[in-house]
Design a protein around this motif. Structure first.
Motif, PDB file in Angstrom:
ATOM      1  N   PHE A   1       0.892  -1.361   0.009  1.00  0.00           N
ATOM      2  CA  PHE A   1       0.012  -0.042  -0.216  1.00  0.00           C
ATOM      3  C   PHE A   1       1.059   1.225   0.140  1.00  0.00           C
ATOM      4  O   PHE A   1       0.586   2.139  -0.849  1.00  0.00           O
ATOM      5  N   TRP A   2       1.903   1.236   0.857  1.00  0.00           N
ATOM      6  CA  TRP A   2       2.576   2.516   1.022  1.00  0.00           C
ATOM      7  C   TRP A   2       3.417   2.792  -0.297  1.00  0.00           C
ATOM      8  O   TRP A   2       3.767   4.132  -0.565  1.00  0.00           O
ATOM      9  N   ARG A   3       3.821   1.597  -1.189  1.00  0.00           N
ATOM     10  CA  ARG A   3       4.375   1.910  -2.554  1.00  0.00           C
ATOM     11  C   ARG A   3       3.483   2.745  -3.437  1.00  0.00           C
ATOM     12  O   ARG A   3       3.728   3.889  -3.943  1.00  0.00           O
ATOM     13  N   GLN A   4       2.104   2.379  -3.312  1.00  0.00           N
ATOM     14  CA  GLN A   4       1.183   3.084  -4.174  1.00  0.00           C
ATOM     15  C   GLN A   4       0.893   4.627  -3.587  1.00  0.00           C
ATOM     16  O   GLN A   4       0.801   5.098  -4.325  1.00  0.00           O
ATOM     17  N   VAL A   5       1.079   4.783  -2.213  1.00  0.00           N
ATOM     18  CA  VAL A   5       0.868   6.094  -1.701  1.00  0.00           C
ATOM     19  C   VAL A   5       1.982   6.844  -2.164  1.00  0.00           C
ATOM     20  O   VAL A   5       1.712   8.028  -2.572  1.00  0.00           O
TER      21      VAL A   5
END
Length: 208
Positions: free
Chosen positions: A165-169
């Motif tokens: 998820f944090w990669r996406q963010v």
């Protein structure tokens, strides 16, 4: 911003009950939900487990009652598996793509108004720890009471939640709000993950 959960008075809880980790039945027969209705919405009731009121226990779920259909859901409180559940919160289900996108859109909305965003408990949304907490691998026991029976193999989990998820963010913020500094509260030895794995793209870590 605390992205892994919302408050039990959240509009999302009224409009999108499917966005939360929930059960159709209470996970423990001893739970009772006879206290006051905490909802601000006339068609949806929100009830904490009774032991909250005398401070003798903290349940892992609360009851959401839909008065239009008489349907009940038992929604998990936010929980990091180390102490009691956070009984004023409702845990989002990050296995759902629409939930991930809704949170990203919320983050982008904040980023367009403020140059710095601090994410509390950011480490709970890494794939490794989100699975450990909510969909533990079979045989591991599970960190949160009652979640072991909803476990997944690592392969199954990664099919449902294929990317961090944090990669996406980080990628979306870099593209749509590039001057934003992202701060992650991170422990469980994950400081290096946020700084190195995410290539320092706007992310730094902060101590407790």
């Amino acid at each position: 911003m605390v992205p892994n959960h919302v408050g039990i008075d959240s509009r999302w809880l009224i409009e999108h009950p499917d966005w939360f980790i929930s059960l159709n039945d209470s996970p423990f027969p001893s739970y009772r939900f006879s206290g006051p209705d905490l909802s601000w919405h006339g068609e949806v009731g929100i009830y904490l487990e009774d032991h909250y009121w005398d401070r003798s226990d903290a349940a892992v779920v609360f009851k959401r009652l839909d008065r239009r259909s008489a349907g009940e859901r038992y929604i998990y409180h936010g929980n990091d598996g180390t102490q009691m559940p956070w009984n004023d919160t409702a845990q989002l289900n990050y296995l759902r793509e629409d939930v991930r996108e809704a949170v990203v859109q919320t983050i982008l909305g904040v980023a367009k108004k403020f140059p710095i965003i601090r994410f509390d408990a950011a480490m709970t949304l890494t794939q490794r720890h989100y699975q450990r907490l909510w969909f533990p691998e079979p045989g591991t026991g599970g960190a949160i009471p009652s979640r072991a029976e909803y476990g997944m193999t690592k392969e199954h989990f990664h099919r449902v939640m294929p990317a961090e998820f944090w990669r996406q963010v980080v990628d979306r913020v870099a593209s749509e709000a590039p001057d934003t500094l992202l701060l992650a509260e991170a422990f469980w030895l994950l400081e290096g993950y946020f700084v190195r794995t995410l290539e320092c793209t706007g992310f730094t870590t902060v101590p407790l």
